[in-house]
Every structure is written in C-alpha cells, then in structure tokens.
Design a protein around this motif. Structure first.
Motif, PDB file in Angstrom:
ATOM      1  N   UNK A 591       0.848  -1.181   0.000  1.00 40.47           N
ATOM      2  CA  UNK A 591       0.000   0.000   0.000  1.00 40.47           C
ATOM      3  C   UNK A 591       0.889   1.238   0.000  1.00 40.47           C
ATOM      4  N   UNK A 592       0.250   2.398  -0.093  1.00 39.69           N
ATOM      5  CA  UNK A 592       0.993   3.643  -0.042  1.00 39.69           C
ATOM      6  C   UNK A 592       0.170   4.678   0.709  1.00 39.69           C
ATOM      7  N   UNK A 593       0.844   5.492   1.489  1.00 37.89           N
ATOM      8  CA  UNK A 593       0.204   6.614   2.175  1.00 37.89           C
ATOM      9  C   UNK A 593       0.226   7.803   1.224  1.00 37.89           C
ATOM     10  N   UNK A 594      -0.931   8.148   0.677  1.00 41.58           N
ATOM     11  CA  UNK A 594      -0.959   9.199  -0.347  1.00 41.58           C
ATOM     12  C   UNK A 594      -0.621  10.565   0.236  1.00 41.58           C
ATOM     13  N   UNK A 595      -0.756  10.738   1.546  1.00 40.43           N
ATOM     14  CA  UNK A 595      -0.446  12.032   2.160  1.00 40.43           C
ATOM     15  C   UNK A 595       1.049  12.266   2.249  1.00 40.43           C
ATOM     16  N   UNK A 596       1.819  11.204   2.423  1.00 36.35           N
ATOM     17  CA  UNK A 596       3.264  11.341   2.617  1.00 36.35           C
ATOM     18  C   UNK A 596       4.088  10.686   1.522  1.00 36.35           C
ATOM     19  N   UNK A 597       3.476   9.763   0.764  1.00 33.33           N
ATOM     20  CA  UNK A 597       4.206   8.997  -0.229  1.00 33.33           C
ATOM     21  C   UNK A 597       4.934   7.804   0.340  1.00 33.33           C
ATOM     22  N   UNK A 598       4.833   7.573   1.639  1.00 36.81           N
ATOM     23  CA  UNK A 598       5.538   6.459   2.259  1.00 36.81           C
ATOM     24  C   UNK A 598       4.897   5.128   1.883  1.00 36.81           C
ATOM     25  N   UNK A 599       5.737   4.101   1.734  1.00 31.96           N
ATOM     26  CA  UNK A 599       5.254   2.754   1.486  1.00 31.96           C
ATOM     27  C   UNK A 599       4.676   2.175   2.773  1.00 31.96           C
ATOM     28  N   UNK A 600       3.648   1.341   2.604  1.00 32.92           N
ATOM     29  CA  UNK A 600       2.951   0.720   3.721  1.00 32.92           C
ATOM     30  C   UNK A 600       2.826  -0.771   3.430  1.00 32.92           C
ATOM     31  N   UNK A 601       3.025  -1.615   4.433  1.00 35.01           N
ATOM     32  CA  UNK A 601       2.823  -3.049   4.274  1.00 35.01           C
ATOM     33  C   UNK A 601       4.077  -3.776   3.826  1.00 35.01           C
ATOM     34  N   UNK A 602       3.924  -5.092   3.670  1.00 38.09           N
ATOM     35  CA  UNK A 602       5.069  -5.945   3.349  1.00 38.09           C
ATOM     36  C   UNK A 602       5.649  -5.621   1.973  1.00 38.09           C
ATOM     37  N   UNK A 603       6.950  -5.903   1.838  1.00 42.36           N
ATOM     38  CA  UNK A 603       7.669  -5.479   0.639  1.00 42.36           C
ATOM     39  C   UNK A 603       8.752  -6.493   0.276  1.00 42.36           C
ATOM     40  N   UNK A 604       9.180  -6.561  -1.000  1.00 39.29           N
ATOM     41  CA  UNK A 604       8.397  -6.078  -2.139  1.00 39.29           C
ATOM     42  C   UNK A 604       7.165  -6.952  -2.299  1.00 39.29           C
ATOM     43  N   UNK A 605       6.059  -6.349  -2.654  1.00 42.53           N
ATOM     44  CA  UNK A 605       4.790  -7.061  -2.717  1.00 42.53           C
ATOM     45  C   UNK A 605       4.604  -7.657  -4.107  1.00 42.53           C
ATOM     46  N   UNK A 606       4.557  -8.978  -4.177  1.00 41.61           N
ATOM     47  CA  UNK A 606       4.408  -9.642  -5.475  1.00 41.61           C
ATOM     48  C   UNK A 606       3.161  -9.164  -6.194  1.00 41.61           C
ATOM     49  N   UNK A 607       2.060  -9.033  -5.476  1.00 39.77           N
ATOM     50  CA  UNK A 607       0.810  -8.641  -6.108  1.00 39.77           C
ATOM     51  C   UNK A 607       0.897  -7.256  -6.732  1.00 39.77           C
ATOM     52  N   UNK A 608       1.579  -6.330  -6.076  1.00 37.66           N
ATOM     53  CA  UNK A 608       1.751  -4.993  -6.655  1.00 37.66           C
ATOM     54  C   UNK A 608       2.521  -5.065  -7.961  1.00 37.66           C
ATOM     55  N   UNK A 609       3.585  -5.849  -7.980  1.00 42.50           N
ATOM     56  CA  UNK A 609       4.397  -5.937  -9.196  1.00 42.50           C
ATOM     57  C   UNK A 609       3.708  -6.751 -10.283  1.00 42.50           C
ATOM     58  N   UNK A 610       2.942  -7.771  -9.907  1.00 41.15           N
ATOM     59  CA  UNK A 610       2.200  -8.547 -10.898  1.00 41.15           C
ATOM     60  C   UNK A 610       1.176  -7.689 -11.605  1.00 41.15           C
ATOM     61  N   UNK A 611       0.440  -6.913 -10.833  1.00 41.04           N
ATOM     62  CA  UNK A 611      -0.601  -6.075 -11.437  1.00 41.04           C
ATOM     63  C   UNK A 611       0.003  -4.907 -12.198  1.00 41.04           C
ATOM     64  N   UNK A 612       1.190  -4.458 -11.806  1.00 41.96           N
ATOM     65  CA  UNK A 612       1.889  -3.444 -12.611  1.00 41.96           C
ATOM     66  C   UNK A 612       2.158  -3.983 -14.007  1.00 41.96           C
ATOM     67  N   UNK A 613       2.652  -5.210 -14.084  1.00 43.61           N
ATOM     68  CA  UNK A 613       2.938  -5.818 -15.386  1.00 43.61           C
ATOM     69  C   UNK A 613       1.665  -5.910 -16.225  1.00 43.61           C
ATOM     70  N   UNK A 614       0.581  -6.368 -15.630  1.00 46.14           N
ATOM     71  CA  UNK A 614      -0.679  -6.501 -16.363  1.00 46.14           C
ATOM     72  C   UNK A 614      -1.207  -5.147 -16.813  1.00 46.14           C
ATOM     73  N   UNK A 615      -1.071  -4.137 -15.943  1.00 45.98           N
ATOM     74  CA  UNK A 615      -1.557  -2.804 -16.300  1.00 45.98           C
ATOM     75  C   UNK A 615      -0.750  -2.212 -17.453  1.00 45.98           C
ATOM     76  N   UNK A 616       0.573  -2.392 -17.424  1.00 45.86           N
ATOM     77  CA  UNK A 616       1.409  -1.890 -18.519  1.00 45.86           C
ATOM     78  C   UNK A 616       1.044  -2.574 -19.832  1.00 45.86           C
TER      79      UNK A 616
END
Length: 654
Positions: A591-616
């Motif tokens: 996740x990300x804190x939109x107010x600060x830009x800080x990363x939130x939650x476990x990292x690196x998150x496979x699901x975030x990177x998987x969906x990035x690939x699909x979105x691209x």
C-alpha cells in the motif's frame, strides 16, 4: 592466500559512475525506524535480504524466505540483528542502483576524503546461502566501518561467536542451535554484544566480506571466489531478463517487476512468495500485520499469468509442478496458501519480544488465514492451468485428473459462503468476486474440453457456469445503484470487482461494469491522484480494528479497466502516479500513504508488481501497440473470456 577480490585488499581500476543514480541521505540521518521505501532487495531465488539507504541489512532469513531471521532490526531495533556497512564520515552521501537487469545492488559513497563503491549481492548457483558485500576504492581514501549483530530465531537466540583463521584469512563463526554463519574477509572485534571492523579503503582497493549460513552440525563451507561469483550472478540475471522483450513507456518498470517476481520464486520448488517480509503494517501502529512469506494460490496464479504473457514457459512449467504437488490429494483439503515446498501447517503465532515496525504489534509468523475457505481460489488455479495449456505446457493424465477433481468439488460447494479474496476475519459471506471466480472455474473446464479435446462432463459444466451467472446477476447486482455488490448482503462495492472483465465474465465496456467503476471511484478513491482502497473498512465486517491505505494492486486493476474501456489517457495518468510511487530502485510495497508517499505493508509485494505488469500490458493493448493475448471472445452463457493470458487474480494475504 585468498583469491584476489575475495577478502583481502587488492588494486583494480576504478569504473566511471554511470547514469541514473538517486541520491540518498547521509547515514547519520538514519531514523530509529527506517522507512519501508528506503530498502532494496537482494536475493538468490532461495531467500532475500533488505538493504536500506544507510547501508544496513536489517532483514534477512536464512536459508529460505520463510526461515527464522538472522537480522530482524526492521521489526524492532538494532539489538534485534543487523549488518551495517558505511563510511565513518558522518557527512557521507550515498547514490545507489541495481546493475542493469540484475539484483546486484551498487552504492556509491562520497566523502570529503574520497569515493568508494559498495556492491551487495547474493550469489546465484553457488550452492550456499550467502551475502557478499564488496567495497572498492574509486578515489582518494575512505574509512569504512562494519557493524555486525547476529541474532538467530527472530532475535530470540544470542549466538556463541568465536574467531577463527589468522590475519591473512580472518573469519567469525556464530552458532545457535541448528544454524551457524561464518563471516570471512575482515577481522571483527567484539564490542558490547556486537562485532565491529574498521578498514581504510584506498583508490583501487577491493575488500570483500562474505557471510554464509550453514547447518551447525556441519563444517563451514569453503570460501567463495567472489569475482567469478559476481560475474556469474550478474550474467544469470541478465540472461533471464533477456528472454522477453518489453516495450512501451513502462518497459523499465515492467522489467524490474518481472525480475523481482523471479527473485521471489523459489529456485527448486517453484513456489512464489507473496513478499519477503512479515508484519510490516497495513495500519502503522495497529494490528493489521501479517506474514507474507508463503505461497498464495491467487498470487502464484497471477504470477504464472504474467510470466506466460511474457513468454516464460519454463517458469510456467515449474510453477505448475509446484501447484500440482501442493494441492494433490482430497480437493476438500485444498488451502488458500502453502509453504514454499507445499507445506500445509502454517500456524500463526505472535513474537512479543519484538517491538514491531513503527511499534506495530503484534509481530506475527505463520498465517491463520491458511485455514479459511475461499471459493475463488479454485477459479484462479483452473484459469492459470488453462493459461499454461494455451502456452503449450503439455497436459498429462494426472494433472487433468486433478483439475477434474477440483471441478467436482466446486460443483458440490460453489454456493457456500466464504471469507473472500481479502480474507475477512469476520463471518463468511457470498462475495461477488468469489462467485465470479467460480464462474471462471467452470468456464475453463468447458474450454479445456472444447478447445483442447480433454474429457469431462462439459454439458454439466456449461449448465453450472450459466447457473453461477444467473445467481450473480440476481444477487450480486445492485440495480438501484447500477453497480455490482461486494457481497450479496450489502450495497458496498469492492475493488476486486474490477477483475470481472479480466477473467472474461463481462466486457470492460459493459454498462454494468462502467457503473461499478463509477461507484468504486465515488466510494473507494482516496486523495486527488485516483488511488483506491480495497473496500471501506468503516463498513466494519472485516473483523479487525483500524483502517488501511490505498491498495496498489487495486489501483493497477483500475488502470487495466480504464485501458480496456477506452479511457487510455486516464489509464496512463493513473499509471504514471502508481509507477511514481516505486522507490529509487523500482520496488513497491503493498500500500501507499498518499499524504506522505511512504510505502505501507510488506515489501516487495508480489501482487503490486504482478498487477503493474498486467496494467502496462493493458495500456500497450489500449494504444494498439501489441496484439495477441487477452483478446475477448463470446461465450455461450453471454460472457466473454480472454483467448489467452488471463490467469488467476491474486488477493492479498491477511
């Protein structure tokens, strides 16, 4: 005498700095709790370590991703284990990057007296669990300090440490219970339950420090010949990345995501872990802290889809082998997640001696959600296996028999409520997304018979596919609002509904889908950039206190929906925001804190990177830049299904 570059200072030519560096703060600015986004991952496809901008490894589990930790300062403080390497100059600054298409991390430290380069990597194919930290002098001279605090078993075991070797070949051995590590290359001295070494590096000098884990009942392994190991590791990563061609404005982010996904795939078993960390909070200071170092069927299924879309057939075959071993047996015993080798027992427990990241407790290992029933995983698994067939991975009698058994179980249980994709810890519900994935399970069963000539009760599967659709249309649809529901007993929406077009349940341009997108934008969007939550925690039925931040995978799903429904400019605008949240080395957390830009939650998150690939990929299709996979074809029950490359769609482990 040690080989050149394998533990002793030696002379070599200094390379140029290159391009694309990102400047970090001086090491003296390191806060008590280092920011999640300040970390880079190094790995060997068996385990991984996190290195922060200050040159500290503050999280590492050996010898597997899910082993107990050797360094755990990330979940507590310096007393819980770390390995720091940096200049003694408090005004030193750092610039870092990965070597092109690798997981070899290079940091340039600049001080008043000189410049040094630090290369951190985990050797590939070296038959050992090891970390190497190479320091090379580039200009002038720099005094470097290493601080080593080894703590086994999640910082609960203080090891017995002894010095061996001589001044020409110094080594430190630490042992506690079943595990030992040996640290070679520099003479450390004891200092208040830690070990410290200070070395001056001159222009052209090379100093390697190697930490290797081994079972304590065995003799320590021989020293690593670092220079060829580094060359082989870099070559291995580049060869893997070179198997696919990635184009478009998000090519760099896609390539980096694929590399991180490969690094989170166990080299022997093929299991893909959801992240390499545990208990990094979704709600800092709260209780939403989970262990993600296991293999979720959803995440692994989507990993397969991404690899298939980019031509990684060997990896698809390897993953299918893991899956078939893990779920073999009675379909009633299928779990939503497994250990890296398919272990079923993942009992959740708390570690009260660790203070938690940002004082977020409890720190958990294991995951109680492994015992939940989530009907949607059957759809993700069967969709992923269908993708493998389309890629050309040959079906055998055992694999198809197992899939038929899974479909037989789904026939008997598809109407049961479940805990849903987000693993709600409240009462079971009839989640619309879960029902849609069950529709996908029957749909892929039908396709296996119709398109590949496999044997099965195709008429019954067609009837059940239609029955599931009829139920969703009646109970999962909110006609008054014009949107699909999160579950049958609420008018709330859920970002998981964005995958309905992706699995072929309906078209992205279907008026019902457009209405659902509008409702998601209205209810779940946070801030001005368009990022979305998974669901509204204020609804109060997830069984947990506190709240959470925008979930990156959901926002990438929204990008894909925009691109597929003709809103390509909106897709690119949101994609630019999301890719911009990646840290300086391209990593994303959960996740990300939109107010600060800080990363939130476990990292690196496979699901975030998987969906990035699909979105691209979706943006490329939306722009007409690519063709082939994921073209929509009509189905007999009125839906659509992707002709190839659909895959399962991962949730987040909770």
């Amino acid at each position: 005498m040690r080989p050149r570059g394998s533990g002793r200072l030696s002379r070599s030519s200094a390379p140029g700095h290159g391009d694309g560096w990102t400047r970090g703060a001086g090491w003296f600015d390191r806060p008590m709790t280092q920011r999640i986004e300040d970390h880079a991952m190094i790995g060997d496809c068996y385990t991984a370590a996190l290195v922060d901008r200050a040159g500290t490894i503050d999280w590492m589990c050996l010898p597997r991703f899910d082993s107990s930790s050797t360094f755990a300062a990330l979940l507590g403080d310096e007393h819980d284990g770390h390995w720091t390497l940096h200049p003694t100059d408090p005004d030193a600054t750092a610039e870092r990057r990965y070597e092109q298409d690798t997981l070899v991390l290079t940091t340039i430290w600049t001080t008043a007296s000189g410049i040094v380069e630090v290369t951190d990597f985990m050797p590939i194919d070296a038959h050992r669990a090891a970390v190497v930290r190479r320091v090379r002098g580039l200009q002038g001279s720099v005094e470097m300090r290493q601080t080593l605090r080894i703590r086994f078993d999640y910082a609960s075991a203080l090891p017995w440490v002894r010095q061996i070797g001589d001044d020409d070949d110094p080594a430190l051995v630490a042992t506690a219970g079943p595990g030992s590590v040996i640290v070679r290359g520099v003479r450390f001295h004891a200092d208040d339950h830690r070990h410290v070494a200070t070395t001056t590096i001159h222009d052209g000098d090379v100093l390697d420090t190697e930490l290797t884990w081994y079972p304590s009942h065995r003799e320590p392994p021989e020293p690593l010949d670092v220079t060829p190991a580094l060359a082989a590791t870099s070559a291995w990563w580049r060869a893997w990345a070179g198997k696919t061609r990635v184009e478009g404005p998000y090519a760099d982010a896609t390539r980096r995501s694929l590399l991180l996904l490969r690094a989170m795939t166990h080299a022997e078993t093929g299991g893909v872990v959801a992240a390499v960390t545990t208990s990094l909070p979704e709600d800092p200071g709260g209780e939403r802290n989970w262990d993600y170092r296991y293999v979720w069927l959803r995440d692994a299924s989507l990993a397969l889809a991404s690899l298939i879309a980019h031509g990684y057939r060997d990896e698809a075959t390897h993953w299918r082998g893991w899956l078939l071993r893990a779920i073999a047996g009675d379909p009633a015993d299928v779990q939503i997640m497994y250990g890296i080798a398919g272990e079923r027992e993942l009992a959740e427990r708390e570690l009260p001696h660790l203070a938690g990241y940002a004082h977020s407790t409890p720190v958990r290992i294991g995951n109680g959600a492994s015992t939940q029933y989530q009907g949607d995983v059957f759809g993700e698994v069967l969709a992923a296996l269908h993708d493998a067939r389309e890629l050309g991975v040959e079906e055998n009698a055992d694999s198809w028999a197992l899939q038929r058994a899974l479909l037989g179980f789904v026939e008997q249980h598809w109407q049961e409520p479940d805990n849903g994709i987000w693993e709600m810890r409240g009462p079971r519900r009839s989640f619309t997304h879960s029902r849609a994935m069950i529709w996908a399970a029957f749909d892929r069963g039908v396709a296996a018979v119709e398109e590949f000539g496999l044997e099965g009760p195709v008429e019954r599967w067609r009837e059940l596919r239609s029955a599931v659709r009829a139920e969703i249309d009646e109970h999962g649809w909110n006609a008054e609002r014009g949107a699909f529901r999160q579950h049958y007993d609420t008018d709330e929406v859920d970002a998981s509904l964005l995958v309905l077009p992706q699995i072929g349940y309906c078209k992205a341009t279907d008026p019902r889908m457009l209405g659902t997108v509008a409702a998601i934008e209205e209810d779940l969007r946070v801030g001005t950039d368009g990022l979305v939550l998974r669901y509204r925690t204020s609804a109060g039925f997830d069984g947990l206190s506190g709240s959470e931040h925008p979930f990156l995978a959901c926002s990438f799903w929204l990008v894909e929906q925009y691109a597929a429904s003709g809103r390509v400019e909106d897709a690119e605008r949101l994609m630019d925001v999301l890719v911009g949240y990646a840290n300086d080395v391209g990593m994303l957390s959960e996740e990300v804190d939109v107010a600060t830009g800080h990363h939130i939650g476990n990292t690196p998150q496979a699901l975030s990177h998987l969906t990035l690939v699909s979105a691209a990929d979706a943006i490329q299709r939306g722009r007409g830049a690519v063709s082939g996979h994921r073209t929509r074809v009509p189905q007999h029950d009125g839906g659509t299904r992707a002709a190839a490359g659909v895959g399962g769609f991962a949730g987040t482990p909770a």
